[in-house]
Design a protein around this motif. Structure first.
Motif, PDB file in Angstrom:
ATOM      1  N   ASP A 255       0.849  -1.189   0.000  1.00 11.56           N
ATOM      2  CA  ASP A 255       0.000   0.000   0.000  1.00 11.56           C
ATOM      3  C   ASP A 255       0.886   1.241   0.000  1.00 11.56           C
ATOM      4  O   ASP A 255       1.405   1.633   1.052  1.00 11.56           O
ATOM      5  N   PRO A 256       1.083   1.880  -1.151  1.00  6.29           N
ATOM      6  CA  PRO A 256       1.972   3.037  -1.239  1.00  6.29           C
ATOM      7  C   PRO A 256       1.559   4.201  -0.345  1.00  6.29           C
ATOM      8  O   PRO A 256       2.385   5.068  -0.032  1.00  6.29           O
ATOM      9  N   ALA A 257       0.324   4.219   0.088  1.00  3.94           N
ATOM     10  CA  ALA A 257      -0.141   5.326   0.935  1.00  3.94           C
ATOM     11  C   ALA A 257       0.263   5.159   2.394  1.00  3.94           C
ATOM     12  O   ALA A 257       0.060   6.057   3.208  1.00  3.94           O
TER      13      ALA A 257
ATOM     14  N   SER B 205       6.687  11.090  -2.153  1.00  6.04           N
ATOM     15  CA  SER B 205       5.998  10.850  -3.424  1.00  6.04           C
ATOM     16  C   SER B 205       4.911  11.887  -3.677  1.00  6.04           C
ATOM     17  O   SER B 205       4.597  12.208  -4.832  1.00  6.04           O
ATOM     18  N   LEU B 206       4.335  12.429  -2.599  1.00 10.40           N
ATOM     19  CA  LEU B 206       3.306  13.453  -2.748  1.00 10.40           C
ATOM     20  C   LEU B 206       3.901  14.810  -3.127  1.00 10.40           C
ATOM     21  O   LEU B 206       3.211  15.652  -3.695  1.00 10.40           O
TER      22      LEU B 206
ATOM     23  N   PRO C 178       7.704   8.056  -7.402  1.00  6.16           N
ATOM     24  CA  PRO C 178       6.726   7.287  -6.606  1.00  6.16           C
ATOM     25  C   PRO C 178       7.337   6.809  -5.294  1.00  6.16           C
ATOM     26  O   PRO C 178       8.554   6.809  -5.106  1.00  6.16           O
ATOM     27  N   ALA C 179       6.480   6.369  -4.401  1.00  8.44           N
ATOM     28  CA  ALA C 179       6.922   5.954  -3.070  1.00  8.44           C
ATOM     29  C   ALA C 179       7.938   4.824  -3.136  1.00  8.44           C
ATOM     30  O   ALA C 179       8.933   4.819  -2.395  1.00  8.44           O
TER      31      ALA C 179
END
Length: 232
Positions: A173-175, A184-185, A190-191
């Motif tokens: 889950d990258p979040a 990443s945000l 990306p993460a």
């Protein structure tokens, strides 16, 4: 690189056999969160508090005025932990274990006074500081050196396995990948990319740290004395 990974795996297995070794794994977490806090303050942000937990995780709550300042702050945690592990082994190779322990103790005291507020974090830091002071003031050198080596290896292991775990988190889950998610945000990467960067940097530091360890201790430099003989 392969030799370093194997060395870390064996080290992790051996240190887990030592009673109460898990207690000291929060040192890496403390350094990680301390890195976030220091960079936040350097960027004129506000550190509200740090929390340390029994499962070796931690979190830094802060406020910043610029969105871009989130990037160096998020970068600071894992990179500071990796560099600190390298610092510990470098000091040992120079016979400066006392200095390494003193630096750990100062960081713990500063974190306790200014940042950490949750009960477990406060109690852990108090216990760690007291134990370090006892080692520095009363214990024989051989015992202090063994204690230092245990802390150095535990910090090195956590500094590598921590960012490696981010790769697994981002895959699931990258979040929920902590600093990698925050980066990443704020960036196009990306993460999982940030997780790989953190892991590679940690391995680079580990390779150098193991090199210092296997290279042994360098003798302390002393001024050389020259004797000249004059014939009469």
């Amino acid at each position: 690189m392969i030799k370093t990974i194997l060395f870390l795996v064996v080290s992790a297995f051996l240190t887990h056999l030592i009673p109460f070794s898990d207690f000291f794994r929060n040192l890496d977490t403390t350094i990680h969160e301390f890195g976030h806090a220091v960079v936040t303050l350097l960027l004129s942000g506000n550190v509200m508090k740090i929390e340390l937990f029994a499962n070796h995780s931690g979190v830094t709550y802060s406020q910043v005025t610029s969105r871009w300042s989130l990037i160096p702050i998020a970068l600071a945690g894992y990179t500071t932990a990796s560099l600190f592990a390298l610092f510990l082994f470098k000091q040992r190779s120079r016979g400066r274990q006392r200095l390494g322990l003193q630096v750990m103790t100062v960081i713990a005291i500063v974190s306790l006074v200014f940042f950490v507020r949750n009960e477990f974090g406060v109690m852990w830091l108090l216990g760690f500081v007291i134990l370090n002071v006892l080692m520095l003031a009363f214990m024989p050198k051989w015992l202090m050196d063994l204690y230092y080596l245990l802390l150095a290896f535990l910090t090195l292991e956590e500094s590598v396995f921590g960012p490696f775990s981010l790769i697994l988190y981002t895959w699931d889950d990258p979040a929920k990948a902590g600093d990698a998610t925050n980066l990443s945000l704020a960036t196009p990467i990306p993460a999982i990319g940030w997780a790989l960067i953190f892991t590679l940097f940690a391995l680079w530091c580990a390779v150098r740290a193991i090199g210092h360890f296997l290279g042994g201790k360098k003798p302390s430099s002393r001024p050389q004395r020259y004797q000249t003989q004059y014939d009469e």
